[in-house]
Scaffold this motif. Structure first.
Motif, PDB file in Angstrom:
ATOM      1  N   UNK A  13       1.255  -6.148  -0.249  1.00 50.03           N
ATOM      2  CA  UNK A  13       1.259  -5.102  -1.268  1.00 50.03           C
ATOM      3  C   UNK A  13       2.554  -4.311  -1.172  1.00 50.03           C
ATOM      4  N   UNK A  14       3.267  -4.233  -2.276  1.00 54.60           N
ATOM      5  CA  UNK A  14       4.535  -3.478  -2.339  1.00 54.60           C
ATOM      6  C   UNK A  14       5.514  -3.917  -1.256  1.00 54.60           C
ATOM      7  N   UNK A  15       5.567  -5.222  -1.006  1.00 56.66           N
ATOM      8  CA  UNK A  15       6.535  -5.741  -0.047  1.00 56.66           C
ATOM      9  C   UNK A  15       6.161  -5.553   1.408  1.00 56.66           C
ATOM     10  N   UNK A  16       4.907  -5.208   1.688  1.00 55.26           N
ATOM     11  CA  UNK A  16       4.448  -5.019   3.069  1.00 55.26           C
ATOM     12  C   UNK A  16       3.117  -5.739   3.258  1.00 55.26           C
ATOM     13  N   UNK A  17       2.823  -6.077   4.504  1.00 51.88           N
ATOM     14  CA  UNK A  17       1.466  -6.513   4.815  1.00 51.88           C
ATOM     15  C   UNK A  17       0.547  -5.292   4.768  1.00 51.88           C
ATOM     16  N   UNK A  18      -0.639  -5.466   4.221  1.00 51.34           N
ATOM     17  CA  UNK A  18      -1.633  -4.395   4.151  1.00 51.34           C
ATOM     18  C   UNK A  18      -2.324  -4.290   5.513  1.00 51.34           C
ATOM     19  N   UNK A  19      -2.023  -3.234   6.237  1.00 48.48           N
ATOM     20  CA  UNK A  19      -2.521  -3.105   7.597  1.00 48.48           C
ATOM     21  C   UNK A  19      -4.009  -2.775   7.622  1.00 48.48           C
TER      22      UNK A  19
END
Length: 377
Positions: free
Chosen positions: A55-61
Motif C-alpha cells: 500500500x502506497x509503496x510500502x508493505x502493510x505492517x
C-alpha cells in the motif's frame, strides 16, 4: 573507481532465524518500483498475498510493526517462495550502506544489525580496509571540489592510522585522533547528565528506546544523589583522609566524583574493540561533511557514541544492575562495586547496546543532524 570496504564486510551473511532480533519488525519497509512490477506478475495464492499487502509503496505492517511476510520462526516468505532475487531493494541490501566521494565508493554494514556488530567487535587488531577496482562511474567533481574531497579523506585517513597504531597507548591515540585527554571522560560533553540530556533530545524510534532512556536517566539520577552525598561528606571533613590517600595514589576525578558517582566505564569494551568502533563510526560519518558540513560535529559524534555505549552499556542493553553493583560505603566514600562482567554474556550485552544506540541515532537523519549540530564547535 576505487571500492573501499571494511575488513569484515565480505564475511557478512544474514543469520536469519538465528538472529535474536529481526530487521523485519519495527521498520517501515519501502517496496521499490521494479520489485512491485515483479510482484504484480507472481501467480497463485502467494501472488495474491503479495499484492494485498502493498500500500502506497510500502508493505502493510501487522500489529507490533511486523512484516506480513515474516513467518513465526522469523523467516521471509518472499525469500522462501521466490528466492533472494525477488527481495525488494531495501530487504536485499539491509544492513549494507554505500557512499560515493569522487572516485571512491565506500560500502559498509549498519551497526543496528547484530551480526554486523559482532563481526566488527570480533576483529583481533585495528580496523582495516580493503581497496579494489570497480566499474561504477565516479562522481564528476570540479578541481576545487576534488581538492577539498582529498583533504577530508586525508584527514580521515590520519584518524584511521592513529587509532590503528597499537604500539602507542590507547590514551595517546585518543588524544592524537580526537584531542581526548580523559581528564573529562564524558567529552565532548561536560558530564554524564550531558550525555543523557542530548540522547533525550532525539526522537524515539519506539518503546525499546524509551525504556533504555529511562534506565539511563535512573542511573544518572542515582549517581547524582551519590555525588551530592559524597560532596557533603567532604565538606564536613568526614572523608578528608580518604581523599588525601587517593590523591597520593594518583587517582583522579575526586573533584568530579565520577567514580564515586558510579559513572565510570562499565568495563565491557576492550581497547581493541573501542578503537575499532571509533574508527568505524568515523568511516561511516566523517566524510559526509563534504555534503552536509558539521565536520567537527561528525568527528565528535564518534566520541559521543563511544562514551554513551561504554558508560551506559547495561542500560542500553536492558541488563538489570546486579546486587553487587549497588551503591555501598567504602572507606567513607560512596562508590560502586565494579564486578567484571561474565565473558560469556559480555558479547551479547555489547552487541545489544551498540545496535539499539545505532538504530536510535544512525537511522534517523533528524537525530544525526541534531546531535552533530550540538557537537559542532
Amino acid at each position: 573507481m576505487i571500492l573501499r570496504k571494511p575488513d569484515f564486510y565480505d564475511t557478512f551473511k544474514c543469520i536469519a532465524s538465528q538472529c535474536t532480533d529481526t530487521c523485519c519488525v519495527g521498520w517501515e519497509i519501502d517496496v521499490d518500483r521494479n520489485s512491485q512490477e515483479v510482484y504484480n506478475k507472481v501467480a497463485g495464492t502467494f501472488g495474491e498475498k503479495l499484492r494485498a499487502n502493498i500500500e502506497d509503496g510500502h508493505f502493510k505492517l501487522l500489529p507490533h510493526d511486523r512484516c506480513p511476510f515474516l513467518t513465526g520462526v522469523n523467516l521471509c516468505e518472499i525469500y522462501t517462495n521466490l528466492g533472494e532475487g525477488a527481495l525488494c531493494d531495501i530487504c536485499r541490501e539491509h544492513p549494507r550502506f554505500v557512499e560515493v566521494y569522487g572516485n571512491v565508493m565506500e560500502r559498509g554494514l549498519g551497526l543496528c544489525c547484530e551480526e554486523a556488530t559482532r563481526l566488527l567487535l570480533a576483529g583481533n587488531g585495528p580496523l582495516a580496509f580493503v581497496n579494489e577496482e570497480c566499474d561504477e562511474p565516479e562522481d564528476e567533481l570540479s578541481e576545487n571540489d576534488r581538492e577539498i574531497c582529498n583533504e577530508v579523506l586525508y584527514e580521515r585517513e590520519y584518524i584511521f592510522k592513529t587509532l590503528a597504531d597499537f604500539d602507542k597507548p590507547f590514551g595517546n591515540r585518543l588524544y592524537d585522533a580526537f584531542g581526548y585527554t580523559g581528564e573529562n571522560p564524558f567529552a565532548p560533553l561536560n558530564d554524564a547528565r550531558g550525555l543523557y540530556e542530548l540522547l533525550a533530545k532525539t526522537e524515539s524510534f519506539g518503546p525499546a528506546w524509551d525504556e533504555a532512556l529511562a534506565r539511563i536517566k535512573a542511573r544518572v539520577d542515582a549517581a547524582g544523589a551519590i555525588q551530592d552525598a559524597a560532596q557533603s561528606k567532604r565538606a564536613a571533613g568526614a572523608i578528608q583522609d580518604a581523599a588525601q590517600s587517593k590523591r597520593a595514589a594518583g587517582v583522579k576525578n575526586i573533584t568530579g566524583v565520577e567514580n564515586a558517582a558510579g559513572l565510570q566505564d562499565e568495563g565491557y569494551f576492550s581497547e581493541t574493540e573501542s578503537a575499532r568502533l571509533l574508527a568505524y563510526l568515523v568511516y561511516r560519518h566523517y566524510a559526509k561533511c563534504l555534503f552536509e558540513g558539521r565536520e567537527e560535529g561528525k568527528r565528535n559524534f564518534a566520541l559521543f557514541f563511544w562514551n554513551a555505549v561504554r558508560f551506559f552499556t547495561r542500560e542500553l542493553a536492558g541488563i538489570p544492575v546486579p546486587e553487587t553493583n549497588k551503591a555501598s560505603e567504602i572507606n567513607g566514600i560512596a562508590e560502586l562495586n565494579s564486578a567484571a562482567p561474565d565473558w560469556q554474556t559480555a558479547q551479547r550485552v555489547k552487541i545489544n547496546a551498540i545496535k539499539i544506540l545505532s538504530r536510535q541515532l544512525e537511522y534517523s537523519e533528524e537525530n544525526m543532524e541534531l546531535i552533530e549540530k550540538e557537537l559542532d564547535g
